[in-house]
Design an enzyme around this catalytic site. Structure first.
Site, short mmCIF file in Angstrom:
data_model
loop_
_atom_site.label_atom_id
_atom_site.label_comp_id
_atom_site.label_asym_id
_atom_site.label_seq_id
_atom_site.Cartn_x
_atom_site.Cartn_y
_atom_site.Cartn_z
N ARG A 21 0.90 -1.39 -0.01
CA ARG A 21 -0.23 -0.12 0.13
C ARG A 21 0.79 1.17 0.03
O ARG A 21 0.11 2.42 -0.33
CB ARG A 21 -1.22 0.08 1.10
CG ARG A 21 -2.00 -1.25 1.17
CD ARG A 21 -2.76 -1.26 0.07
NE ARG A 21 -3.81 -2.12 0.02
CZ ARG A 21 -4.16 -2.88 -0.73
NH1 ARG A 21 -3.84 -2.75 -2.01
NH2 ARG A 21 -5.15 -3.77 -0.77
N ASN A 235 -10.68 -10.64 -4.81
CA ASN A 235 -10.61 -10.90 -6.19
C ASN A 235 -9.45 -11.55 -6.49
O ASN A 235 -8.21 -11.22 -6.31
CB ASN A 235 -10.40 -9.26 -6.91
CG ASN A 235 -10.11 -9.42 -8.15
OD1 ASN A 235 -9.86 -10.52 -8.78
ND2 ASN A 235 -9.96 -8.15 -9.07
N ASP A 262 -1.28 -13.11 -1.45
CA ASP A 262 -2.31 -11.93 -1.81
C ASP A 262 -2.72 -10.98 -0.63
O ASP A 262 -3.89 -10.83 -0.61
CB ASP A 262 -3.32 -12.27 -2.61
CG ASP A 262 -4.27 -11.43 -3.48
OD1 ASP A 262 -3.45 -10.15 -3.47
OD2 ASP A 262 -5.09 -11.59 -4.24
N HIS A 266 -6.97 -3.60 4.03
CA HIS A 266 -8.06 -2.49 3.75
C HIS A 266 -8.45 -2.06 5.14
O HIS A 266 -8.50 -2.71 6.07
CB HIS A 266 -9.27 -2.99 2.87
CG HIS A 266 -8.90 -3.45 1.69
ND1 HIS A 266 -8.52 -2.41 0.68
CD2 HIS A 266 -8.84 -4.44 1.03
CE1 HIS A 266 -8.40 -2.93 -0.53
NE2 HIS A 266 -8.53 -4.17 -0.14
O1 DOR Z 1 -8.57 -9.11 -3.61
C1 DOR Z 1 -7.79 -8.49 -4.23
N1 DOR Z 1 -7.27 -7.20 -3.77
N2 DOR Z 1 -7.31 -8.72 -5.19
C2 DOR Z 1 -6.28 -8.00 -6.11
O2 DOR Z 1 -6.21 -8.60 -7.16
C3 DOR Z 1 -6.03 -6.87 -5.54
C4 DOR Z 1 -6.11 -6.60 -4.38
C5 DOR Z 1 -6.09 -5.21 -3.68
O3 DOR Z 1 -5.03 -4.58 -3.97
O4 DOR Z 1 -6.67 -4.87 -2.69
#
Ligand code: DOR
Length: 385
Positions: A21, A235, A262, A266
């Protein structure tokens, strides 16, 4: 002297897929907090995804990430470069310049490269440069407005569906582009049965195709979305129990080379939004080993291979990470207790964010110490810096 009783001592783990981030969204994670989470998870090297603000499409941003990581000194951070300028999918990023500066992996992760001609050209450059392109496999026109896997669960809930085909079309396309160009391609966060089958066939054909899967794609299904809790939105989306079984089989038979988290932090306010508004992504660094041990019925040596030397080879960093443990070799090491049970408490994680879907789950397997270049950065489960 470090107490390793009851533990395995292995080459340090390597995560091919981490969102740090910084720069741009430091309220969710910083290079320092993400590196600390990585060290606690047993990772001595991580590949930082380029969907920052600004993105990793210039040397200045790449150098900024490297400097911040060196300052934190908790794990080696390898920023992945963008394939296209601004990850916009229109114009190639300066691959040659970034490769000359030591960038070994390129991706537009968060987006797939939609244009097959552009992807072909990128692969034609990447081969001779000796770098690997990593694809986020998603045909965007098939996932507009989608929030969860398209299937019976999504129909019951009345939510817009994200078809498996959106991933599989691009997996197939990029396998064929790798066949055409002879360049390597790495397929990020695979989630469906057909994706695994396509990669298995590509490997049988001797193609230079590698793949990874994330722990949430072998530990959770789309049924979690019945809670309507956006902590389960990711995702690619969580899929069905059949897909979970296929991902596990792919890891067990080596079709899927690597376990990659991954890790996508957030902040709470964005994950508390309604499902269609909330961003996709979940934390992964501090729970990866335990989920792999708890969920995967595979020999520990194969599991460590998928967490360490196989991803190190894919990232082109096998000279310093995932190395044989030997006198004179770089001491990037992970020491973990495969039997220790622990419960995930989000507030105790080192990540700046709290969006783990495993809150309250009791898992087996815990990192006790992590050594970076001979220096303990985690001792008895506590970060030393
Ligand atoms: O779930 C996801 N979050 N998949 C992604 O490809 C990007 C990522 C994000 O940057 O939050």
């Amino acid at each position: 002297m470090i107490d390793a009783s009851g533990c395995h001592v292995t080459p340090g783990f390597v995560d091919l897929h981490v969102h740090l981030r910084e720069p741009g969204r430091e309220e969710a994670e910083t290079i320092e907090t993400g590196s600390r989470a990585a060290a606690l998870g047993g990772f001595t090297a991580i590949v930082a995804m380029p969907n920052t603000d600004p993105p990793h499409d210039t040397l200045a941003t790449i150098e900024f990430v490297r400097n911040q990581a060196r300052r934190a000194g908790l794990c080696d951070v390898f920023p992945a470069g963008c394939i296209t300028v601004g990850r916009a999918g229109e114009q190639l990023a300066p691959l040659g310049e970034l490769a000359a500066a030591g960038v070994t992996m390129f991706t537009d992760d968060g987006n797939g490269v939609q244009d097959p001609a552009l992807m072909r050209r990128a692969l034609e450059y990447a081969g001779p440069l000796g770098v690997v392109l990593a694809q986020h496999c998603e045909v965007a026109s098939l996932t507009k407005g989608a929030v969860m896997h398209e299937g019976s669960c999504c129909s019951h809930l009345g939510l817009p569906g994200w078809p498996a085909l959106a991933e599989e079309l691009m997996v197939h396309r990029d396998i064929e582009l790798s066949r055409l160009t002879g360049s390597p391609v790495h397929l990020l966060h695979l989630s469906t049965t057909r994706s695994v089958d396509l990669v298995r066939a590509a490997k049988a054909d001797g193609l230079r195709v590698t793949a990874e899967a994330a722990p949430h794609h072998f530990a959770l299904t789309d049924e979690s979305l019945r809670s309507f809790d956006a902590v389960f939105k990711v995702n690619p989306p969580l899929r069905t129990a059949n897909d979970v079984a296929a991902i596990k089989r792919g890891l067990i038979d080596g079709t899927i080379d690597a376990i990659a988290t991954d890790h996508a932090p957030h902040p709470p306010e964005s994950k508390e939004a309604a499902l269609d508004q909330a961003p996709p992504g979940m934390l992964g660094l501090e729970t990866a080993l335990a989920l792999a041990i708890t969920e995967l019925d595979m020999p520990l040596a194969d599991l460590v291979a998928a967490l360490s030397w196989k991803p190190a080879a894919i990232a082109g960093i096998a000279d310093r990470h995932g190395c044989r443990i030997a006198e004179g070799a770089p001491a990037n090491l992970t020491i973990f207790d495969p039997t220790a049970a622990w419960t995930v408490h989000p507030e105790r994680l080192a990540s700046k964010s709290r969006n783990t879907p495993f809150a309250g789950r009791t898992l087996r397997g815990r990192v006790r110490h992590t050594l970076l270049d001979g220096v303990p950065v985690v001792l008895d489960g506590i970060a030393t810096r």
